[in-house]
Design a protein around this motif. Structure first.
Motif, PDB file in Angstrom:
ATOM      1  N   LYS A 104      -9.095  -3.170  -3.747  1.00 33.22           N
ATOM      2  CA  LYS A 104      -7.807  -3.793  -3.421  1.00 33.22           C
ATOM      3  C   LYS A 104      -7.776  -5.263  -3.851  1.00 33.22           C
ATOM      4  CE  LYS A 104      -5.219  -0.539  -1.687  1.00 33.22           C
ATOM      5  NZ  LYS A 104      -4.744  -0.296  -0.338  1.00 33.22           N
ATOM      6  N   SER A 155     -12.711   0.561  -3.003  1.00 34.73           N
ATOM      7  CA  SER A 155     -11.297   0.336  -2.721  1.00 34.73           C
ATOM      8  C   SER A 155     -10.641  -0.510  -3.807  1.00 34.73           C
ATOM      9  CB  SER A 155     -11.130  -0.336  -1.358  1.00 34.73           C
ATOM     10  OG  SER A 155      -9.787  -0.676  -1.141  1.00 34.73           O
ATOM     11  N   ILE A 170      -4.968  -6.781  -6.355  1.00 37.32           N
ATOM     12  CA  ILE A 170      -4.052  -7.835  -5.902  1.00 37.32           C
ATOM     13  C   ILE A 170      -4.153  -9.036  -6.835  1.00 37.32           C
ATOM     14  CG2 ILE A 170      -3.583  -9.488  -4.039  1.00 37.32           C
ATOM     15  CD1 ILE A 170      -4.455  -7.249  -2.073  1.00 37.32           C
ATOM     16  N   VAL A 174       0.187  -1.269  -4.590  1.00 34.72           N
ATOM     17  CA  VAL A 174      -1.254  -1.425  -4.782  1.00 34.72           C
ATOM     18  C   VAL A 174      -1.930  -0.366  -3.918  1.00 34.72           C
ATOM     19  CG1 VAL A 174      -3.234  -2.968  -4.547  1.00 34.72           C
ATOM     20  CG2 VAL A 174      -0.992  -3.914  -5.160  1.00 34.72           C
ATOM     21  N   THR A 175      -2.502   0.643  -4.547  1.00 35.67           N
ATOM     22  CA  THR A 175      -3.008   1.793  -3.798  1.00 35.67           C
ATOM     23  C   THR A 175      -4.433   2.155  -4.183  1.00 35.67           C
ATOM     24  OG1 THR A 175      -2.633   4.143  -3.323  1.00 35.67           O
ATOM     25  CG2 THR A 175      -1.986   3.375  -5.497  1.00 35.67           C
ATOM     26  N   SER A 176      -5.153   2.779  -3.253  1.00 30.22           N
ATOM     27  CA  SER A 176      -6.487   3.309  -3.550  1.00 30.22           C
ATOM     28  C   SER A 176      -6.404   4.680  -4.199  1.00 30.22           C
ATOM     29  CB  SER A 176      -7.324   3.396  -2.267  1.00 30.22           C
ATOM     30  OG  SER A 176      -7.651   2.107  -1.797  1.00 30.22           O
ATOM     31  N   MET A 214       0.932  -9.063   1.018  1.00 32.59           N
ATOM     32  CA  MET A 214       0.409  -7.717   0.840  1.00 32.59           C
ATOM     33  C   MET A 214       0.637  -6.951   2.130  1.00 32.59           C
ATOM     34  SD  MET A 214      -1.222  -5.369  -0.929  1.00 32.59           S
ATOM     35  CE  MET A 214      -1.597  -3.712  -0.310  1.00 32.59           C
ATOM     36  N   GLY A 236      -8.274  -7.256   1.113  1.00 31.83           N
ATOM     37  CA  GLY A 236      -7.913  -7.555  -0.268  1.00 31.83           C
ATOM     38  C   GLY A 236      -6.988  -8.751  -0.357  1.00 31.83           C
ATOM     39  N   ASP A 292       0.864  -1.167   0.000  1.00 29.71           N
ATOM     40  CA  ASP A 292       0.000   0.000   0.000  1.00 29.71           C
ATOM     41  C   ASP A 292       0.912   1.231   0.000  1.00 29.71           C
ATOM     42  OD1 ASP A 292      -2.339   1.662   0.533  1.00 29.71           O
ATOM     43  OD2 ASP A 292      -1.637   1.730   2.604  1.00 29.71           O
ATOM     44  N   GLY A 302       0.138  -3.483   4.331  1.00 29.31           N
ATOM     45  CA  GLY A 302      -0.660  -2.267   4.401  1.00 29.31           C
ATOM     46  C   GLY A 302      -1.040  -1.906   5.825  1.00 29.31           C
ATOM     47  N   ASP A 341      -6.484  -3.179   2.941  1.00 26.63           N
ATOM     48  CA  ASP A 341      -5.321  -3.911   2.434  1.00 26.63           C
ATOM     49  C   ASP A 341      -5.386  -5.374   2.837  1.00 26.63           C
ATOM     50  OD1 ASP A 341      -4.050  -1.426   1.508  1.00 26.63           O
ATOM     51  OD2 ASP A 341      -3.804  -1.015   3.645  1.00 26.63           O
TER      52      ASP A 341
END
Length: 216
Positions: A140, A138, A144, A104-106, A160, A170, A6, A162, A167
């Motif tokens: 996520k 989101s 992913i 992996v970001t919002s 993952m 996801g 994240d 976060g 996070d």
């Protein structure tokens, strides 16, 4: 191993820029911003979700607030962050050990790309996964899943990392190990409640965890 990160609250402390942007955006549509303790919980979820709650779901005002946020972000907000202590060393150590790294970001791609490009270790991330500008979710889990497919890594060969439940949820949705970090905007209860495999207090612990997974 594939290590997914994240961005906000995990690699960077972006509280200053996000809170300033939210206050600016709400003022632009004639709304009063909640206090900082509430605004901190907005770091992670898509802005449309948070704006919608304050603006009574008025889609026109929500979109105006999102645009005001984006305009300020392009001008100055993207630079209003600091890198958490130890994160640069962690990223370098993971890359040196041969792990593959991605974000992996919002945040939308337009918001995330300039930040990553200016990070001293940004070049070590092979890919960036971000939702489309119009999203109110989101996403996520979907991102992913896309990362696993793109890198050709099975779920058991990925983690993952976060700071928020989004996070971890996801990760769980993809049978990926979710590692929660305590230096961001979530807490242990939130992360463990979402199903975190591990919760860590310092970036260096992630390097050790990656090594443990490889060792089996």
């Amino acid at each position: 191993m594939l290590v997914l990160f994240d961005l906000d609250g995990t690699l960077i402390d972006s509280e200053l820029g996000i809170l300033a942007g939210v206050r600016h955006s709400l003022a632009s549509v004639g709304a009063e911003a909640p206090d900082d303790s509430v605004l901190r919980s907005w770091i992670g979820p898509p802005l449309r979700v948070s704006f919608g709650a304050v603006l009574d779901g008025d889609s026109e005002r929500v979109e105006a607030a999102v645009e005001a946020y984006s305009q300020r972000f392009r001008e100055i907000g993207w630079s209003e962050h600091t890198v958490y202590e130890g994160v640069g060393d962690m990223i370098a150590a993971l890359a040196d050990a041969g792990h593959r790294l991605a974000v992996v970001t919002s945040k939308t791609r337009a918001h995330a790309e300039p930040i990553i490009a200016h990070l001293p270790f940004g070049h070590l991330f092979e890919r960036l996964y971000a939702p489309p500008p119009s999203t109110a979710h989101s996403e996520k889990a979907e991102m992913i899943a896309a990362a696993l497919a793109d890198f050709g890594h099975p779920a058991e060969d990925a983690i993952m990392v976060g700071d928020r439940l989004f996070d971890i949820e996801g990760a769980v949705a993809n049978d990926v190990r979710g590692v929660g970090v305590l230096w961001g905007f979530g807490d242990r209860e939130e992360l463990e409640g979402a199903g975190a495999w591990k919760v860590v207090e310092a970036p260096a612990e992630i390097v050790l965890l990656a090594g443990e997974v490889i060792a089996g």
